[in-house]
Design a protein around this motif. Structure first.
Motif, PDB file in Angstrom:
ATOM      1  N   TYR A  97     -15.629 -47.575 -40.015  1.00 26.80           N
ATOM      2  CA  TYR A  97     -15.259 -48.269 -38.788  1.00 26.80           C
ATOM      3  C   TYR A  97     -16.241 -47.916 -37.681  1.00 26.80           C
ATOM      4  O   TYR A  97     -16.983 -46.934 -37.785  1.00 26.80           O
ATOM      5  CB  TYR A  97     -13.816 -47.977 -38.367  1.00 26.80           C
ATOM      6  N   ILE A 126      -4.787 -43.369 -28.830  1.00 38.47           N
ATOM      7  CA  ILE A 126      -5.422 -44.646 -29.188  1.00 38.47           C
ATOM      8  C   ILE A 126      -6.413 -44.996 -28.087  1.00 38.47           C
ATOM      9  O   ILE A 126      -6.032 -45.122 -26.913  1.00 38.47           O
ATOM     10  CB  ILE A 126      -4.370 -45.764 -29.351  1.00 38.47           C
ATOM     11  N   GLY A 129      -8.932 -48.175 -30.795  1.00 39.69           N
ATOM     12  CA  GLY A 129      -8.071 -48.601 -31.900  1.00 39.69           C
ATOM     13  C   GLY A 129      -8.756 -48.607 -33.257  1.00 39.69           C
ATOM     14  O   GLY A 129      -8.112 -48.847 -34.285  1.00 39.69           O
ATOM     15  N   GLY A 130     -10.058 -48.295 -33.280  1.00 38.76           N
ATOM     16  CA  GLY A 130     -10.810 -48.366 -34.539  1.00 38.76           C
ATOM     17  C   GLY A 130     -10.270 -47.438 -35.616  1.00 38.76           C
ATOM     18  O   GLY A 130     -10.189 -47.818 -36.797  1.00 38.76           O
ATOM     19  N   LEU A 155      -4.930 -45.378 -24.147  1.00 35.23           N
ATOM     20  CA  LEU A 155      -5.908 -45.676 -23.096  1.00 35.23           C
ATOM     21  C   LEU A 155      -6.038 -47.195 -23.054  1.00 35.23           C
ATOM     22  O   LEU A 155      -6.915 -47.773 -23.700  1.00 35.23           O
ATOM     23  CB  LEU A 155      -7.270 -45.016 -23.401  1.00 35.23           C
TER      24      LEU A 155
HETATM   25  P1  AMP Z   1     -10.319 -44.830 -31.311  1.00 36.00           P
HETATM   26  O1  AMP Z   1     -10.624 -44.981 -32.768  1.00 36.00           O
HETATM   27  O2  AMP Z   1     -11.438 -45.347 -30.436  1.00 36.00           O
HETATM   28  O3  AMP Z   1      -8.980 -45.410 -30.943  1.00 36.00           O
HETATM   29  O4  AMP Z   1     -10.275 -43.285 -30.992  1.00 36.00           O
HETATM   30  C1  AMP Z   1      -9.156 -42.535 -31.288  1.00 36.00           C
HETATM   31  C2  AMP Z   1      -9.518 -41.193 -31.842  1.00 36.00           C
HETATM   32  O5  AMP Z   1     -10.552 -40.566 -31.099  1.00 36.00           O
HETATM   33  C3  AMP Z   1      -8.320 -40.280 -31.792  1.00 36.00           C
HETATM   34  O6  AMP Z   1      -8.262 -39.560 -33.021  1.00 36.00           O
HETATM   35  C4  AMP Z   1      -8.583 -39.368 -30.607  1.00 36.00           C
HETATM   36  O7  AMP Z   1      -8.260 -38.035 -30.922  1.00 36.00           O
HETATM   37  C5  AMP Z   1     -10.073 -39.509 -30.298  1.00 36.00           C
HETATM   38  N1  AMP Z   1     -10.348 -39.886 -28.900  1.00 36.00           N
HETATM   39  C6  AMP Z   1     -10.990 -41.004 -28.472  1.00 36.00           C
HETATM   40  N2  AMP Z   1     -11.137 -41.033 -27.147  1.00 36.00           N
HETATM   41  C7  AMP Z   1     -10.523 -39.912 -26.676  1.00 36.00           C
HETATM   42  C8  AMP Z   1     -10.288 -39.375 -25.356  1.00 36.00           C
HETATM   43  N3  AMP Z   1     -10.716 -39.994 -24.245  1.00 36.00           N
HETATM   44  N4  AMP Z   1      -9.605 -38.208 -25.266  1.00 36.00           N
HETATM   45  C9  AMP Z   1      -9.170 -37.570 -26.367  1.00 36.00           C
HETATM   46  N5  AMP Z   1      -9.356 -38.024 -27.635  1.00 36.00           N
HETATM   47  C10 AMP Z   1     -10.019 -39.187 -27.798  1.00 36.00           C
END
Ligand code: AMP
Length: 180
Positions: A97, A126, A129-130, A155
């Motif tokens: 991803y 989240i 969301g990837g 977020l």
């Molecule tokens: P995503 O795949 O972009 O939704 O990123 C989610 C994953 O990345 C989760 O496992 C989070 O622990 C980590 N993560 C992404 N951005 C942050 C953030 N601003 N603060 C803490 N953890 C984050």
């Protein structure tokens, strides 16, 4: 103990410009040092799923493991792991991803879930969301259905929860932070 969003939010720590400039890292580790906050979030999450009919909790490497384990114990349900590539022994399937910068890969053991299972995906946060969507792809490839994706923190400005909803996966989060 009733859930107090303001209290839990006051316990989560924001670290600016980490791991890179421009990122506000939402650090959940203080929750695990604060028994009151930990009980509040654990109880809120557990209560939500008591009569849900979920059969498994799939938690995401690595902070998702912490509350995922508590929920699985409290609900008396099997816990399965969605790990970063190369961590799980035995036969696995994996899914690439896209991250904000570059790509990553998550992996599950092929016997983690199967047809007829109704799985809750859990992670700490989240963002785009990837990660949750890659986990959902693996769970669906293994023949199981997804009940919902849950996280402690959303977020919303990064649109992850919207993307997940658009993939026909309901989303539940306890806290949201505006901005990146
Ligand atoms: P995503 O795949 O972009 O939704 O990123 C989610 C994953 O990345 C989760 O496992 C989070 O622990 C980590 N993560 C992404 N951005 C942050 C953030 N601003 N603060 C803490 N953890 C984050």
């Amino acid at each position: 103990m009733s859930y107090d969003e303001c209290y839990v939010k006051s316990v989560v720590r924001t670290i600016h410009d980490w791991p890179e400039p421009g990122i506000a890292f939402r650090d959940v580790t203080p929750i695990f040092k604060d028994p009151k906050a930990l009980r509040m979030v654990s109880d809120a999450l557990t209560t939500r799923y008591i009569d849900s009919g979920i059969t498994h909790i799939a938690c995401i490497d690595a902070r998702g493991f912490l509350l995922g384990s508590i929920m699985a114990y409290a609900l008396n349900l099997p816990l399965v792991l969605v790990r970063k590539k190369g961590k799980l022994p035995g036969e696995t399937i994996c899914q690439d991803y896209t991250l904000e910068y570059g790509t990553s890969t998550v992996e599950m053991q092929i016997d983690a879930v199967s047809e007829g299972d109704n799985v809750l995906i859990f992670d700490d946060l989240i963002a785009t969301g990837g990660t949750v969507l890659a986990a959902a792809t693996l769970i669906r490839k293994l023949g199981a259905q997804i009940y919902e994706a849950a996280a402690l923190i959303d977020l919303p400005d990064l649109n992850g929860s919207t993307r997940i909803s658009e993939a026909d996966i309901p989303v539940f989060t306890l806290l949201a932070y505006e901005g990146l």
